[in-house]
Design an enzyme around this catalytic site. Structure first.
Site, PDB file in Angstrom:
ATOM      1  N   CYS A   1       0.816  -1.215   0.000  1.00  0.00           N
ATOM      2  CA  CYS A   1       0.000   0.000   0.000  1.00  0.00           C
ATOM      3  C   CYS A   1       0.853   1.270   0.000  1.00  0.00           C
ATOM      4  O   CYS A   1       0.785   2.071  -0.916  1.00  0.00           O
ATOM      5  CB  CYS A   1      -0.944  -0.043   1.196  1.00  0.00           C
ATOM      6  SG  CYS A   1      -1.708   1.505   1.620  1.00  0.00           S
TER       7      CYS A   1
ATOM      8  N   CYS B   1      -8.294  -1.767   7.373  1.00  0.00           N
ATOM      9  CA  CYS B   1      -7.127  -0.894   7.476  1.00  0.00           C
ATOM     10  C   CYS B   1      -7.057  -0.317   8.874  1.00  0.00           C
ATOM     11  O   CYS B   1      -8.073   0.065   9.453  1.00  0.00           O
ATOM     12  CB  CYS B   1      -7.266   0.215   6.435  1.00  0.00           C
ATOM     13  SG  CYS B   1      -6.215   1.629   6.741  1.00  0.00           S
TER      14      CYS B   1
ATOM     15  N   GLN C   1     -12.107  17.837   8.138  1.00  0.00           N
ATOM     16  CA  GLN C   1     -10.938  17.176   8.715  1.00  0.00           C
ATOM     17  C   GLN C   1     -11.231  15.693   8.941  1.00  0.00           C
ATOM     18  O   GLN C   1     -12.302  15.350   9.426  1.00  0.00           O
ATOM     19  CB  GLN C   1     -10.576  17.835  10.052  1.00  0.00           C
ATOM     20  CG  GLN C   1     -10.081  19.265   9.912  1.00  0.00           C
ATOM     21  CD  GLN C   1      -8.616  19.337   9.499  1.00  0.00           C
ATOM     22  OE1 GLN C   1      -7.985  18.345   9.182  1.00  0.00           O
ATOM     23  NE2 GLN C   1      -8.076  20.542   9.489  1.00  0.00           N
TER      24      GLN C   1
ATOM     25  N   TYR D   1      -9.103  31.091   4.809  1.00  0.00           N
ATOM     26  CA  TYR D   1      -9.069  29.701   4.334  1.00  0.00           C
ATOM     27  C   TYR D   1     -10.068  28.885   5.159  1.00  0.00           C
ATOM     28  O   TYR D   1      -9.724  27.857   5.749  1.00  0.00           O
ATOM     29  CB  TYR D   1      -7.665  29.099   4.452  1.00  0.00           C
ATOM     30  CG  TYR D   1      -6.551  29.939   3.883  1.00  0.00           C
ATOM     31  CD1 TYR D   1      -6.170  29.794   2.547  1.00  0.00           C
ATOM     32  CD2 TYR D   1      -5.878  30.875   4.659  1.00  0.00           C
ATOM     33  CE1 TYR D   1      -5.131  30.566   2.016  1.00  0.00           C
ATOM     34  CE2 TYR D   1      -4.848  31.649   4.137  1.00  0.00           C
ATOM     35  CZ  TYR D   1      -4.480  31.494   2.818  1.00  0.00           C
ATOM     36  OH  TYR D   1      -3.456  32.244   2.304  1.00  0.00           O
TER      37      TYR D   1
ATOM     38  N   GLU E   1     -12.909  32.166   1.747  1.00  0.00           N
ATOM     39  CA  GLU E   1     -12.592  30.831   1.231  1.00  0.00           C
ATOM     40  C   GLU E   1     -12.720  30.855  -0.298  1.00  0.00           C
ATOM     41  O   GLU E   1     -13.600  31.498  -0.857  1.00  0.00           O
ATOM     42  CB  GLU E   1     -13.571  29.835   1.874  1.00  0.00           C
ATOM     43  CG  GLU E   1     -13.787  28.517   1.170  1.00  0.00           C
ATOM     44  CD  GLU E   1     -12.540  27.635   1.136  1.00  0.00           C
ATOM     45  OE1 GLU E   1     -11.851  27.508   2.163  1.00  0.00           O
ATOM     46  OE2 GLU E   1     -12.262  27.084   0.052  1.00  0.00           O
TER      47      GLU E   1
ATOM     48  N   CYS F   1      -0.880  22.433   8.120  1.00  0.00           N
ATOM     49  CA  CYS F   1      -0.737  20.989   7.884  1.00  0.00           C
ATOM     50  C   CYS F   1       0.590  20.700   7.196  1.00  0.00           C
ATOM     51  O   CYS F   1       0.804  19.609   6.675  1.00  0.00           O
ATOM     52  CB  CYS F   1      -1.919  20.457   7.076  1.00  0.00           C
ATOM     53  SG  CYS F   1      -2.143  21.287   5.504  1.00  0.00           S
TER      54      CYS F   1
HETATM   55  N1  SAH Z   1     -10.415  25.830   8.043  1.00  0.00           N
HETATM   56  C1  SAH Z   1     -11.087  24.760   7.355  1.00  0.00           C
HETATM   57  C2  SAH Z   1     -10.469  24.367   6.019  1.00  0.00           C
HETATM   58  C3  SAH Z   1      -8.979  24.211   5.962  1.00  0.00           C
HETATM   59  S1  SAH Z   1      -8.387  23.444   4.492  1.00  0.00           S
HETATM   60  C4  SAH Z   1     -11.229  23.549   8.254  1.00  0.00           C
HETATM   61  O1  SAH Z   1     -10.535  23.432   9.254  1.00  0.00           O
HETATM   62  O2  SAH Z   1     -12.070  22.711   7.967  1.00  0.00           O
HETATM   63  C5  SAH Z   1      -7.784  24.786   3.545  1.00  0.00           C
HETATM   64  C6  SAH Z   1      -8.871  25.546   2.809  1.00  0.00           C
HETATM   65  O3  SAH Z   1      -8.239  26.608   2.071  1.00  0.00           O
HETATM   66  C7  SAH Z   1      -9.635  24.718   1.793  1.00  0.00           C
HETATM   67  O4  SAH Z   1     -11.014  24.823   2.077  1.00  0.00           O
HETATM   68  C8  SAH Z   1      -9.299  25.387   0.439  1.00  0.00           C
HETATM   69  O5  SAH Z   1     -10.388  25.383  -0.475  1.00  0.00           O
HETATM   70  C9  SAH Z   1      -8.956  26.797   0.869  1.00  0.00           C
HETATM   71  N2  SAH Z   1      -8.085  27.573  -0.049  1.00  0.00           N
HETATM   72  C10 SAH Z   1      -7.061  27.131  -0.822  1.00  0.00           C
HETATM   73  N3  SAH Z   1      -6.445  28.155  -1.425  1.00  0.00           N
HETATM   74  C11 SAH Z   1      -7.090  29.279  -1.054  1.00  0.00           C
HETATM   75  C12 SAH Z   1      -6.914  30.685  -1.360  1.00  0.00           C
HETATM   76  N4  SAH Z   1      -5.937  31.107  -2.167  1.00  0.00           N
HETATM   77  N5  SAH Z   1      -7.746  31.561  -0.773  1.00  0.00           N
HETATM   78  C13 SAH Z   1      -8.732  31.149   0.073  1.00  0.00           C
HETATM   79  N6  SAH Z   1      -8.950  29.849   0.377  1.00  0.00           N
HETATM   80  C14 SAH Z   1      -8.146  28.930  -0.177  1.00  0.00           C
END
Ligand code: SAH
Length: 396
Positions: free
Chosen positions: A25, A102, A226, A255, A276, A351
């Site tokens: 895997c 898994c 998540q 984001y 977003e 991350c």
């Molecule tokens: N805070 C959220 C999502 C985090 S993931 C949570 O914890 O669930 C990162 C996010 O950034 C994704 O939803 C992705 O669509 C967004 N993203 C990616 N590039 C971006 C940009 N340039 N401007 C705004 N959002 C963006």
């Protein structure tokens, strides 16, 4: 005490069990390490990458680091004899490794996938062939609401025509009455994207809900959520603690995805603004704010960097900024705009500690310093590392 010991012994025993898919895997890079070993490795990596900015507090471990993935994806294929198999792509290839159970996937989800695999022959469902692009069923995705127990099954098909789908759904629900919704996602394209853009609800509401930090979130087949709910709650609690909200602050959630962090923060702030890029996620975020009755939060669709620059150009201010960018991190443009908007605190959820390190350097150049940093183990057995960092404005 006795319980703690039993718990530790259980973990030790599980750790010693080899993964039968280890060689084929490739999904879990740290199978050869104990859980202690994995946490120590991650702690060191974070220290090496961002330790020069301040102290790194101990990694938040997962109490039971197994079966944590609330979203499970299986590829559907055939073995040499033509029998249906379900499993994962071998890392970096399109070769399907059959997987039954898994160690990081939700066990109920694995069970449902096996049931579906067993039903394919009798229902004469044709399995999609990537080379000839002939056949119907391509993937199965199962999503599980850890707190609510709601379960969504997504059947990804190459075309909208799904013969005997009503009987199939009935038979699947008879074996698994715990499934709360079944969605057919249509993906006719020959790309490596699992999900297509068209959907048809075959049973239930078409989405599941989950609860995080007391708020309810709607999760549809295509939304980002998540994958480790237990650790996500810890991560968000820390983020909120770092933000130090008193009810008076204007807060930015950059984001923001489906609005999770901003919605959890809303009742402790004066006003929250979410931004977003993904339009579907913004729709979910607006819906989520409504269903949690949070009225002091607004969402904008667009690039976070552009949005911040516009805010800065208009002379707008914020007290606290949450930022949770993708693996590629943020941008210099975003961080320069933060300086203009002048929040006292920035809470950065990352991350990828490498891009976090690069971005921290820009923050330091723009008048911020790292106050606290905690790695949170969101992905046991894999090399992925999540961190939450608090930065504060340096007072002149
Ligand atoms: N805070 C959220 C999502 C985090 S993931 C949570 O914890 O669930 C990162 C996010 O950034 C994704 O939803 C992705 O669509 C967004 N993203 C990616 N590039 C971006 C940009 N340039 N401007 C705004 N959002 C963006």
């Amino acid at each position: 005490m006795a319980e703690k010991k039993r718990e530790q012994e259980k973990i030790k025993k599980q750790e010693q069990k080899d993964c039968p898919y280890r060689k084929k895997c490739g999904g879990c890079e740290y199978l050869y390490l104990t859980y202690d070993g994995q946490c120590a490795r991650k702690q060191k990596q974070v220290k090496d990458l961002i330790g020069k900015y301040g102290k790194i507090e101990p990694i938040q471990r997962m109490k039971d680091p197994y079966y944590y993935r609330n979203k499970v994806h299986a590829v559907v294929d055939r073995d040499r004899k033509g029998n249906p198999i379900t499993g994962v792509y071998r890392k970096g290839t399109h070769v399907v490794v059959p997987v039954k159970n898994c160690r990081i996937e939700n066990q109920k989800a694995d069970e449902i996938i096996k049931t579906i695999q067993g039903m394919l022959k009798s229902f004469k469902i044709k399995i999609y062939d990537e080379d000839t692009q002939y056949g119907l069923l391509r993937h199965i995705v199962v999503r599980y609401g850890t707190k609510t127990g709601q379960i969504m099954v997504v059947l990804v098909t190459a075309s909208p025509v799904f013969p005997s789908k009503n009987n199939f759904v009935k038979a699947l629900r008879a074996v698994h009455p715990e499934i709360t919704t079944i969605v057919q996602n249509i993906n006719p394209r020959g790309t490596s994207m699992v999900l297509g853009t068209r959907e048809q609800i075959l049973f239930g509401k078409g989405y599941i809900e989950d609860v995080l930090c007391g708020k309810t979130f709607r999760i549809s087949a295509r939304s980002f959520y998540q994958v480790n709910s237990v650790q996500t709650e810890k991560l968000y609690c820390l983020a909120l603690e770092f933000a130090g909200l008193t009810g008076k602050e204007v807060v930015l959630d950059a984001y923001c995805g489906i609005g999770t962090i901003g919605i959890i923060a809303a009742s402790k702030a004066k006003k929250v603004i979410g931004v977003e890029l993904n339009a579907d996620a913004v729709k979910d975020a607006i819906e989520n704010a409504k269903c949690n009755q949070e009225k002091n939060i607004v969402f904008y669709q667009g690039d976070a960097g552009e949005f911040m620059m516009n805010m800065a150009a208009d002379g707008e201010k914020a007290d606290v900024v949450f930022m949770d960018p993708p693996r590629s991190g943020s941008t210099e443009k975003f961080i320069k705009a933060v300086k203009e908007i002048a929040p006292k605190r920035v809470v950065y959820i990352s991350c990828n500690p490498e891009t976090l390190g690069r971005d921290l350097e820009w923050f330091v150049q723009n008048g911020y310093q790292m106050e606290r940093a905690i790695p949170v183990d969101m992905f046991p057995w894999t090399e992925a590392i999540e961190c939450v960092v608090l930065m504060s404005q340096v007072k002149n």
